[in-house]
Scaffold this motif. Structure first.
Motif, mmCIF file in Angstrom:
data_model
loop_
_atom_site.group_PDB
_atom_site.id
_atom_site.type_symbol
_atom_site.label_atom_id
_atom_site.label_comp_id
_atom_site.label_asym_id
_atom_site.label_seq_id
_atom_site.Cartn_x
_atom_site.Cartn_y
_atom_site.Cartn_z
ATOM 1 N N THR A 1 0.848 -1.223 0.068
ATOM 2 C CA THR A 1 0.083 0.216 0.026
ATOM 3 C C THR A 1 0.856 1.256 -0.030
ATOM 4 O O THR A 1 0.640 2.111 -0.816
ATOM 5 C CB THR A 1 -0.710 0.074 1.273
ATOM 6 N N LEU A 2 1.990 1.450 0.774
ATOM 7 C CA LEU A 2 2.742 2.342 0.875
ATOM 8 C C LEU A 2 3.743 2.678 -0.532
ATOM 9 O O LEU A 2 3.675 3.684 -0.866
ATOM 10 C CB LEU A 2 3.928 2.292 2.061
ATOM 11 N N LYS A 3 4.160 1.620 -1.048
ATOM 12 C CA LYS A 3 4.678 1.711 -2.249
ATOM 13 C C LYS A 3 3.928 2.302 -3.494
ATOM 14 O O LYS A 3 4.218 2.750 -4.386
ATOM 15 C CB LYS A 3 5.459 0.566 -2.650
ATOM 16 N N ALA A 4 2.772 1.739 -3.387
ATOM 17 C CA ALA A 4 1.685 2.075 -4.250
ATOM 18 C C ALA A 4 1.522 3.617 -4.213
ATOM 19 O O ALA A 4 1.521 4.175 -5.313
ATOM 20 C CB ALA A 4 0.404 1.430 -4.170
ATOM 21 N N GLU A 5 1.169 4.265 -2.967
ATOM 22 C CA GLU A 5 1.085 5.380 -2.952
ATOM 23 C C GLU A 5 2.220 6.275 -3.182
ATOM 24 O O GLU A 5 1.919 7.449 -3.834
ATOM 25 C CB GLU A 5 0.696 5.776 -1.388
ATOM 26 N N LEU A 6 3.412 5.881 -3.044
ATOM 27 C CA LEU A 6 4.529 6.310 -3.600
ATOM 28 C C LEU A 6 4.692 6.442 -4.968
ATOM 29 O O LEU A 6 5.183 7.410 -5.433
ATOM 30 C CB LEU A 6 5.704 5.843 -2.935
ATOM 31 N N ALA A 7 4.558 5.274 -5.618
ATOM 32 C CA ALA A 7 4.591 5.369 -6.962
ATOM 33 C C ALA A 7 3.612 6.239 -7.642
ATOM 34 O O ALA A 7 3.959 6.906 -8.749
ATOM 35 C CB ALA A 7 4.351 3.731 -7.539
ATOM 36 N N GLY A 8 2.433 6.445 -7.014
ATOM 37 C CA GLY A 8 1.570 7.306 -7.570
ATOM 38 C C GLY A 8 1.913 8.940 -7.627
ATOM 39 O O GLY A 8 1.833 9.877 -8.585
ATOM 40 N N LYS A 9 2.737 9.066 -6.510
ATOM 41 C CA LYS A 9 3.131 10.615 -6.255
ATOM 42 C C LYS A 9 4.412 10.707 -7.170
ATOM 43 O O LYS A 9 4.566 11.795 -7.686
ATOM 44 C CB LYS A 9 3.789 10.760 -4.661
ATOM 45 N N LEU A 10 5.405 9.611 -7.360
ATOM 46 C CA LEU A 10 6.405 9.739 -8.359
ATOM 47 C C LEU A 10 6.194 9.790 -9.870
ATOM 48 O O LEU A 10 7.144 9.915 -10.674
ATOM 49 C CB LEU A 10 7.424 8.639 -7.984
ATOM 50 N N LEU A 11 4.837 9.499 -10.216
ATOM 51 C CA LEU A 11 4.666 9.301 -11.651
ATOM 52 C C LEU A 11 4.973 10.406 -12.571
ATOM 53 O O LEU A 11 5.509 10.009 -13.718
ATOM 54 C CB LEU A 11 3.071 8.842 -11.916
ATOM 55 N N GLN A 12 4.805 11.428 -12.131
ATOM 56 C CA GLN A 12 4.754 12.959 -12.848
ATOM 57 C C GLN A 12 6.149 13.435 -12.612
ATOM 58 O O GLN A 12 6.671 14.135 -13.365
ATOM 59 C CB GLN A 12 3.844 13.724 -12.605
ATOM 60 N N ARG A 13 6.928 13.229 -11.618
ATOM 61 C CA ARG A 13 8.202 13.680 -11.132
ATOM 62 C C ARG A 13 9.274 12.875 -11.636
ATOM 63 O O ARG A 13 10.431 13.346 -12.047
ATOM 64 C CB ARG A 13 8.065 14.199 -9.772
ATOM 65 N N ASP A 14 9.252 11.663 -11.236
ATOM 66 C CA ASP A 14 10.424 10.854 -11.646
ATOM 67 C C ASP A 14 10.020 9.418 -11.918
ATOM 68 O O ASP A 14 9.814 8.581 -11.147
ATOM 69 C CB ASP A 14 11.123 10.790 -10.184
ATOM 70 N N GLU A 15 10.042 8.974 -13.356
ATOM 71 C CA GLU A 15 9.556 7.876 -14.028
ATOM 72 C C GLU A 15 10.385 6.755 -13.491
ATOM 73 O O GLU A 15 9.764 5.707 -13.321
ATOM 74 C CB GLU A 15 9.369 8.031 -15.385
ATOM 75 N N ALA A 16 11.529 7.055 -13.608
ATOM 76 C CA ALA A 16 12.503 5.787 -12.962
ATOM 77 C C ALA A 16 12.313 5.516 -11.811
ATOM 78 O O ALA A 16 12.213 4.138 -11.668
ATOM 79 C CB ALA A 16 14.022 6.318 -13.594
ATOM 80 N N ALA A 17 11.899 6.294 -11.000
ATOM 81 C CA ALA A 17 11.901 6.023 -9.554
ATOM 82 C C ALA A 17 10.569 5.327 -9.467
ATOM 83 O O ALA A 17 10.286 4.248 -8.494
ATOM 84 C CB ALA A 17 12.036 7.106 -8.497
ATOM 85 N N CYS A 18 9.631 5.764 -10.216
ATOM 86 C CA CYS A 18 8.269 5.209 -10.109
ATOM 87 C C CYS A 18 8.292 3.947 -10.623
ATOM 88 O O CYS A 18 7.534 2.778 -10.036
ATOM 89 C CB CYS A 18 7.230 6.000 -11.084
#
Length: 369
Positions: A199-216
């Motif tokens: 759940t935490l990683k999914a929320e983090l991936a959603g936040k990184l989607l527009q800022r850092d695709e590699a990290a996402c």
């Protein structure tokens, strides 16, 4: 009127007593022996019919309620016997039925005392008779004593059997609750952390989607890895539950047999049982133990599980009452379903009689994989 109809349609006896008590009132026919040689007057016949009707009400009502009610019906029956004795020696049958009603009085020591009291009343009643004294006293005292004592012993045995069944059901219920709680705890410990992490990683991936695709993308890979790991852990846990299914049933059987004062011995080889085969064996063990506790009257039970010639062989033997009609056992003890489950996996069930009943279940090792 509706209440009368419902009373007539309702069961007259507790279902646990079977149909036997419905037959015992046939012995009231001894009241009619007198009229083989003597013609009954209209008034006497009317009183006789009324007495029989009142007795039947007392008889069937005595099977319900507490000891005080049973005592009341017992005394009414004795009163009918005393009133009819001077006119009909067959009235001794009322005292015999009164002695049988003593079995419904608790505790047993009071029931035995009531049998003695009923016989004393019968003796005093017979002593007042001028004619038919022996015809009255012999059945009332001899048959009444036998019926009263055997009824008390049978009632005590029935109550002990019901207590044993209730204890067995309670043990099975508590074992089921404990197993559910264990599975609940295991699943919580197993999946709680992993699902929180996902759940935490999914929320983090959603936040990184527009800022850092590699990290996402890395977070999504971590989510996939965590999900696969959780799936593997769940499969391992389920496999573990399956592999301990027979062992758990064996432990439950040991508890049930111990409650019934049956000594159990077991010899179980360490085998990687197929899931379907283990389920069938566990159900068969449960059915066999239930039959031993309820029907066999055994003191010992042996359970053996081994691999022989590529087949899983489970042998369950007891030293209960010697039974010879194997087909009747197969029909009467509910083993048909057990045999059908075994045949569905290519196995078979064999019954034999040694010191008691022996069940041998055989399954191919590859069944249910």
């Amino acid at each position: 009127m509706d209440k009368i109809k419902r009373a007539i349609r309702a069961p007259w006896l507790p279902a646990s007593l079977g149909k036997g008590p419905y037959l015992w009132p046939i012995f009231l026919c001894f009241l009619l022996v007198k009229y083989i040689d003597v013609r009954a007057g209209t008034g006497e016949l009317a009183w006789l019919l009324a007495s029989v009707f009142l007795f039947l009400l007392c008889y069937f009502a005595s099977f319900w309620g507490d000891s005080r009610r049973a005592l009341l019906y017992l005394l009414l029956t004795c009163l009918m016997g005393a009133l009819w004795a001077p006119h009909n020696a067959g009235a001794s049958v009322f005292f015999i039925f009164a002695a049988s009603m003593c079995a419904r009085v608790q505790p047993p020591r009071v029931a035995f005392a009531m049998v003695a009291a009923v016989l004393a009343l019968a003796g005093l009643t017979g002593a007042t008779l001028d004619a038919g004294r022996l015809e009255f006293l012999v059945p009332a005292l001899l048959v009444g004593l036998a019926v009263g004592l055997s009824g008390i012993v049978e009632a005590s045995s029935r109550r002990a059997h019901l207590r044993l069944l209730r204890k067995q059901e309670e043990v099975e219920h508590l074992a089921t609750i404990a197993e559910r709680e264990r599975i609940s705890r295991d699943l919580h410990d197993l999946l709680g952390h992993t699902l929180s992490l996902i759940t935490l990683k999914a929320e983090l991936a959603g936040k990184l989607l527009q800022r850092d695709e590699a990290a996402c993308r890395q977070e999504i890979k971590d989510i996939e890895h965590s999900a696969r790991h959780a799936l593997a852990e769940v499969r391992a846990a389920v496999s573990g539950y399956r592999q301990t299914g027979f062992a758990h049933e064996l432990a439950g059987a040991r508890v049930s047999l111990a409650a019934a004062n049956v000594e159990m011995s077991s010899s179980v080889a360490t085998l990687a049982l197929p899931a379907a085969a283990e389920t069938v064996l566990a159900l068969a063990l449960r059915e066999a133990v239930t039959n031993i506790v309820r029907h066999a009257g055994a003191t010992r039970c042996a359970v053996d599980l081994a691999l022989r010639s590529g087949s899983i062989v489970c042998r369950i033997a007891d030293d209960g009452a010697l039974l010879t009609n194997v087909e009747a056992i197969r029909r009467g003890n509910g083993l048909t379903g057990m045999a059908e489950r075994l045949r569905a996996l290519g196995g078979d069930l064999a019954l034999s009689v040694e010191r008691g009943l022996v069940l041998e279940l055989r399954l191919p090792m590859e069944s249910g994989r």
